[in-house]
Write an enzyme that holds these catalytic residues in place. Structure first.
Site, PDB file in Angstrom:
ATOM      1  N   ASN A  14       0.871  -1.184   0.000  1.00 23.02           N
ATOM      2  CA  ASN A  14       0.000   0.000   0.000  1.00 23.02           C
ATOM      3  C   ASN A  14       0.901   1.225   0.000  1.00 23.02           C
ATOM      4  O   ASN A  14       2.092   1.117   0.301  1.00 23.02           O
ATOM      5  CB  ASN A  14      -0.949   0.007   1.202  1.00 23.02           C
ATOM      6  CG  ASN A  14      -0.259   0.346   2.504  1.00 23.02           C
ATOM      7  OD1 ASN A  14       0.783  -0.227   2.844  1.00 23.02           O
ATOM      8  ND2 ASN A  14      -0.832   1.269   3.250  1.00 23.02           N
ATOM      9  N   HIS A  25       5.151   5.736  -6.337  1.00 28.84           N
ATOM     10  CA  HIS A  25       5.373   4.472  -5.632  1.00 28.84           C
ATOM     11  C   HIS A  25       6.769   4.410  -5.026  1.00 28.84           C
ATOM     12  O   HIS A  25       7.728   4.893  -5.610  1.00 28.84           O
ATOM     13  CB  HIS A  25       5.193   3.296  -6.596  1.00 28.84           C
ATOM     14  CG  HIS A  25       3.792   3.118  -7.050  1.00 28.84           C
ATOM     15  ND1 HIS A  25       3.266   3.760  -8.146  1.00 28.84           N
ATOM     16  CD2 HIS A  25       2.786   2.382  -6.540  1.00 28.84           C
ATOM     17  CE1 HIS A  25       2.010   3.419  -8.303  1.00 28.84           C
ATOM     18  NE2 HIS A  25       1.684   2.570  -7.334  1.00 28.84           N
TER      19      HIS A  25
END
Length: 167
Positions: A14, A25
């Site tokens: 997550n 990310h």
């Protein structure tokens, strides 16, 4: 960061708080994903999180099991993982990557209800997509050194390049 027919779709657990804040990310400076991705041979140079779009040019993509940001993955509950796993499986069926690489064995075990899963290629597929579990590159995962992680990522890269089933 996804597209149809990728060689490998990497799937983090997550977004951490830094990733949520930046929109990229594996954005936390201590995270080893980007260095390991490069040292394993997936990319010709080490990308920065803000260059993640370049992954698509290498046939790679990136997503998460759970979309909710948290400071630590252990703040997520089992239902969030299972729900995320179902959504991820639907995404994989639609996009049909050659490999789904889940980054984090604990997340994989809970999301796909496979308590005995180990790092490496898995026996089951999602449609035609093979599944590989990789070690979590978080700095909190200290028993996996960058070199050990690069070797495991490299095994996946070799399987993805050769078309090998990886087992």
């Amino acid at each position: 960061m996804v597209a149809d027919g990728l060689r490998v779709l990497f799937c983090g657990i997550n977004p951490g708080l830094m990733s949520a804040a930046t929109g990229h990310h594996f954005a936390r400076p201590g995270n080893r994903f980007w260095p390991v991705l490069h040292s394993s041979g997936f990319t010709p140079r080490q990308l920065r999180p803000d260059e993640e779009r370049e992954l698509l040019t290498y046939g790679l993509g990136i997503t998460n099991v759970v979309q909710r940001a948290s400071a630590r993955a252990d703040e997520l509950d089992a239902e969030e993982y299972r729900s995320g796993g179902r959504l991820l499986a639907g995404k994989v069926r639609k996009l049909r990557p050659r490999w789904l690489a889940v980054v984090g064995v604990t997340a994989y075990r809970v999301a796909f209800e496979d308590k005995k899963a180990q790092v490496g290629p898995q026996q089951w597929r999602i449609g035609d997509t093979r599944v590989w579990v990789l070690p979590n590159p978080s700095g909190l995962n200290a028993h996996w050194t960058p070199q050990m992680m690069a070797e495991e990522f490299g095994r996946l890269r070799e399987a993805a390049e050769s078309g090998d089933a990886g087992g």
